[in-house]
Design a protein around this motif. Structure first.
Motif, PDB file in Angstrom:
ATOM      1  N   TRP A  55      15.251 103.179  60.596  1.00 61.84           N
ATOM      2  CA  TRP A  55      16.595 103.729  60.799  1.00 61.84           C
ATOM      3  C   TRP A  55      17.186 104.087  59.449  1.00 61.84           C
ATOM      4  O   TRP A  55      16.947 103.394  58.456  1.00 61.84           O
ATOM      5  N   CYS A  56      17.930 105.191  59.410  1.00 59.20           N
ATOM      6  CA  CYS A  56      18.646 105.529  58.181  1.00 59.20           C
ATOM      7  C   CYS A  56      20.021 106.045  58.586  1.00 59.20           C
ATOM      8  O   CYS A  56      20.141 106.952  59.415  1.00 59.20           O
ATOM      9  N   ASP A  57      21.010 105.446  57.979  1.00 62.93           N
ATOM     10  CA  ASP A  57      22.390 105.766  58.261  1.00 62.93           C
ATOM     11  C   ASP A  57      22.721 107.219  57.900  1.00 62.93           C
ATOM     12  O   ASP A  57      23.555 107.854  58.534  1.00 62.93           O
ATOM     13  N   LYS A  58      22.057 107.747  56.887  1.00 66.03           N
ATOM     14  CA  LYS A  58      22.328 109.139  56.468  1.00 66.03           C
ATOM     15  C   LYS A  58      21.623 110.073  57.443  1.00 66.03           C
ATOM     16  O   LYS A  58      22.255 110.888  58.091  1.00 66.03           O
ATOM     17  N   GLY A  59      20.324 109.936  57.517  1.00 67.42           N
ATOM     18  CA  GLY A  59      19.561 110.671  58.539  1.00 67.42           C
ATOM     19  C   GLY A  59      19.728 112.177  58.490  1.00 67.42           C
ATOM     20  O   GLY A  59      19.575 112.847  59.511  1.00 67.42           O
ATOM     21  N   ASP A  60      20.037 112.743  57.330  1.00 68.30           N
ATOM     22  CA  ASP A  60      20.266 114.195  57.305  1.00 68.30           C
ATOM     23  C   ASP A  60      19.391 114.932  56.291  1.00 68.30           C
ATOM     24  O   ASP A  60      19.660 116.091  55.976  1.00 68.30           O
ATOM     25  N   CYS A  61      18.363 114.314  55.778  1.00 69.57           N
ATOM     26  CA  CYS A  61      17.438 115.055  54.908  1.00 69.57           C
ATOM     27  C   CYS A  61      16.541 115.865  55.843  1.00 69.57           C
ATOM     28  O   CYS A  61      15.943 115.311  56.770  1.00 69.57           O
ATOM     29  N   THR A  62      16.485 117.163  55.576  1.00 70.59           N
ATOM     30  CA  THR A  62      15.982 118.066  56.620  1.00 70.59           C
ATOM     31  C   THR A  62      14.483 117.938  56.888  1.00 70.59           C
ATOM     32  O   THR A  62      13.999 118.438  57.894  1.00 70.59           O
ATOM     33  N   PHE A  63      13.747 117.274  55.989  1.00 70.09           N
ATOM     34  CA  PHE A  63      12.298 117.131  56.192  1.00 70.09           C
ATOM     35  C   PHE A  63      11.942 115.797  56.833  1.00 70.09           C
ATOM     36  O   PHE A  63      10.804 115.575  57.240  1.00 70.09           O
ATOM     37  N   CYS A  64      12.914 114.884  56.920  1.00 70.52           N
ATOM     38  CA  CYS A  64      12.594 113.474  57.120  1.00 70.52           C
ATOM     39  C   CYS A  64      12.450 113.103  58.592  1.00 70.52           C
ATOM     40  O   CYS A  64      13.264 113.492  59.430  1.00 70.52           O
ATOM     41  N   TYR A  65      11.449 112.286  58.860  1.00 70.12           N
ATOM     42  CA  TYR A  65      11.219 111.780  60.212  1.00 70.12           C
ATOM     43  C   TYR A  65      12.466 111.071  60.750  1.00 70.12           C
ATOM     44  O   TYR A  65      12.828 111.223  61.908  1.00 70.12           O
ATOM     45  N   MET A  66      13.148 110.342  59.866  1.00 67.92           N
ATOM     46  CA  MET A  66      14.338 109.591  60.303  1.00 67.92           C
ATOM     47  C   MET A  66      15.420 110.541  60.830  1.00 67.92           C
ATOM     48  O   MET A  66      16.215 110.167  61.686  1.00 67.92           O
ATOM     49  N   SER A  67      15.452 111.768  60.290  1.00 66.56           N
ATOM     50  CA  SER A  67      16.483 112.710  60.746  1.00 66.56           C
ATOM     51  C   SER A  67      16.228 113.105  62.199  1.00 66.56           C
ATOM     52  O   SER A  67      17.144 113.451  62.932  1.00 66.56           O
TER      53      SER A  67
ATOM     54  N   SER B 151      23.245 114.319  51.483  1.00 65.05           N
ATOM     55  CA  SER B 151      23.971 113.057  51.265  1.00 65.05           C
ATOM     56  C   SER B 151      23.459 112.233  50.088  1.00 65.05           C
ATOM     57  O   SER B 151      23.885 111.098  49.907  1.00 65.05           O
ATOM     58  N   LYS B 152      22.487 112.771  49.363  1.00 67.96           N
ATOM     59  CA  LYS B 152      21.961 111.984  48.224  1.00 67.96           C
ATOM     60  C   LYS B 152      22.140 112.802  46.965  1.00 67.96           C
ATOM     61  O   LYS B 152      21.244 113.577  46.600  1.00 67.96           O
ATOM     62  N   SER B 153      23.274 112.683  46.316  1.00 69.43           N
ATOM     63  CA  SER B 153      23.514 113.546  45.170  1.00 69.43           C
ATOM     64  C   SER B 153      22.598 113.189  43.995  1.00 69.43           C
ATOM     65  O   SER B 153      22.360 112.023  43.703  1.00 69.43           O
TER      66      SER B 153
ATOM     67  N   GLY C 189      15.711 102.653  54.853  1.00 67.06           N
ATOM     68  CA  GLY C 189      16.702 103.680  55.130  1.00 67.06           C
ATOM     69  C   GLY C 189      18.081 103.101  54.827  1.00 67.06           C
ATOM     70  O   GLY C 189      18.264 101.877  54.822  1.00 67.06           O
ATOM     71  N   TYR C 190      19.028 103.986  54.570  1.00 65.19           N
ATOM     72  CA  TYR C 190      20.385 103.516  54.269  1.00 65.19           C
ATOM     73  C   TYR C 190      20.944 102.717  55.441  1.00 65.19           C
ATOM     74  O   TYR C 190      20.761 103.086  56.600  1.00 65.19           O
ATOM     75  N   GLY C 191      21.622 101.635  55.114  1.00 66.80           N
ATOM     76  CA  GLY C 191      22.380 100.902  56.125  1.00 66.80           C
ATOM     77  C   GLY C 191      21.558 100.011  57.026  1.00 66.80           C
ATOM     78  O   GLY C 191      22.049  99.567  58.066  1.00 66.80           O
TER      79      GLY C 191
HETATM   80  S1  SF4 Z   1      14.878 110.871  53.233  1.00 65.92           S
HETATM   81 FE1  SF4 Z   1      15.783 108.824  53.035  1.00 65.92          FE
HETATM   82  S2  SF4 Z   1      18.013 109.182  52.964  1.00 65.92           S
HETATM   83 FE2  SF4 Z   1      17.077 111.042  53.766  1.00 65.92          FE
HETATM   84  S3  SF4 Z   1      17.170 110.802  55.983  1.00 65.92           S
HETATM   85 FE3  SF4 Z   1      15.149 110.090  55.310  1.00 65.92          FE
HETATM   86  S4  SF4 Z   1      15.379 107.881  55.025  1.00 65.92           S
HETATM   87 FE4  SF4 Z   1      17.461 108.765  55.091  1.00 65.92          FE
END
Ligand code: SF4
Length: 337
Positions: free
Chosen positions: A42-54, A155-157, A93-95
């Motif tokens: 789980w990742c609280d941000k979940g908005d990196c466009t390549f990421c499985y968590m998104s 979300s990750k500057s 993941g965040y959070g």
């Molecule tokens: S790359 Fe990291 S910060 Fe971005 S959505 Fe995936 S787990 Fe979260």
């Protein structure tokens, strides 16, 4: 040699030749196996466009349940120790876990492996909670082009990542960054990465190639070409002879390994360890290392090493058994063929 022009003009063989010589001279011939240990799905941000968590964020209604059981994490630490692998980093993941929880897990891992662990837990200012159980802090830069970065990881500057790494350095921790190739960057963007390595005093870079996940913006994108990947790593090795370089490659790209080692990789990562252990894929990794003229630290095939060791805590034992059973199951599946 102008390194970026060499990549652009396909002078990859020249780059590999030079990078290989530098690596053997400065780092010797050992190659490590690295395992990223995940804390949660789980990742609280979940908005990196390549990421499985998104792709998972909207599906996970109870983030608590996406946290891994701590004893399962510790079992993984014990098994990597038995196999002679390194823990690439503890990744969350965040959070998903609080700082004291992560510190406690890191301390337990340190007790098991005897080695301080790297962290890759997102941007945090709470580094003072950590001590000798931590080797270093990883900034998940992912794409070293500020404009692209803002679009891909909103979300990750990069500034915040830089500040965290500066703080980590001030506190005596080593510093690493992760880079994913294939997100739309160009060879010219390496200038930005190299400046960052220089300015922040980065000790370790982990390169990955894009793994296009279903339901993400990159679902139908190609993975980066093997010689482009090797050229980028080789140019970075030539530019930074002392840098520790880890390269990631998934099971569908094992043929990348030989060229990545010649390009200057010190370690290999991104393998699904327990699915690959003892299989032809695991043996293939060992062969790739051998035919690159290197020796592998650790094993992908030795069942005696897997099954011999201590149990850190009785509660960890069932998890260790579960992972060993997975590996033994790989073996019996192979024997059926
Ligand atoms: S790359 Fe990291 S910060 Fe971005 S959505 Fe995936 S787990 Fe979260």
């Amino acid at each position: 040699m102008n390194l970026i022009e060499s990549i652009e003009n396909h002078r990859t063989l020249d780059l590999l030749q030079e990078a290989n010589e530098i690596t053997l001279k400065r780092h010797g011939s050992s190659i490590t196996l690295e395992r990223a240990v995940f804390l949660s799905w789980w990742c609280d941000k979940g908005d990196c466009t390549f990421c499985y968590m998104s792709s998972q964020k909207s599906r996970i209604k109870e983030p608590e349940k996406a946290r891994r059981h701590v004893n399962s994490i510790l079992a993984e630490a014990e098994l990597t120790r038995r196999l002679g692998w390194n823990i690439e980093f503890l990744s969350g993941g965040y959070g998903s876990f609080t700082t004291p929880e992560i510190q406690n897990i890191a301390e337990n891992i340190y007790d098991i492996t005897g080695k301080p662990v790297w962290l890759n837990i997102g941007i945090t200012s709470e580094l003072e909670a950590y001590g000798k159980e931590i080797a270093g802090v990883t900034g998940a830069v992912e794409v070293a082009n500020p404009e692209l970065h803002n679009k891909i990881c909103p979300s990750k500057s990069l500034d915040d990542i830089g500040h965290m790494l500066e703080l980590a350095g001030d506190m005596g921790f080593k510093k690493a960054v992760t880079i994913i190739l294939g997100l739309g960057e160009t060879p010219g963007d390496l200038e930005y990465l190299w400046e960052m390595i220089e300015d922040l005093g980065i000790n370790r870079v982990i390169f990955y190639s894009l793994n296009p996940h279903k339901d993400t913006a990159y679902e139908n994108s190609p993975q980066p070409a093997s010689l482009y990947y090797a050229g980028v790593v080789a140019a970075t090795r030539i530019r930074f002879p002392e840098l520790e370089i880890i390269t990631g490659t998934w099971t569908d790209n094992l043929a990348n390994i030989g060229s990545l080692i010649l390009a200057g990789a010190n370690g290999l990562t991104k393998f699904p360890l327990f699915k690959m252990f003892g299989t032809g894929y695991g043996r293939r990794v060992e062969e790739e290392v051998r035919w690159a003229g290197r020796s592998l630290e650790g094993t992908f095939t030795d069942f005696d090493m897997l099954t011999t060791g201590t149990i850190p805590h009785p509660k960890v034992e069932p998890f260790i058994k579960r992972y060993i059973d997975m590996c033994l199951n790989n073996k019996s599946e192979q024997n059926k063929d």
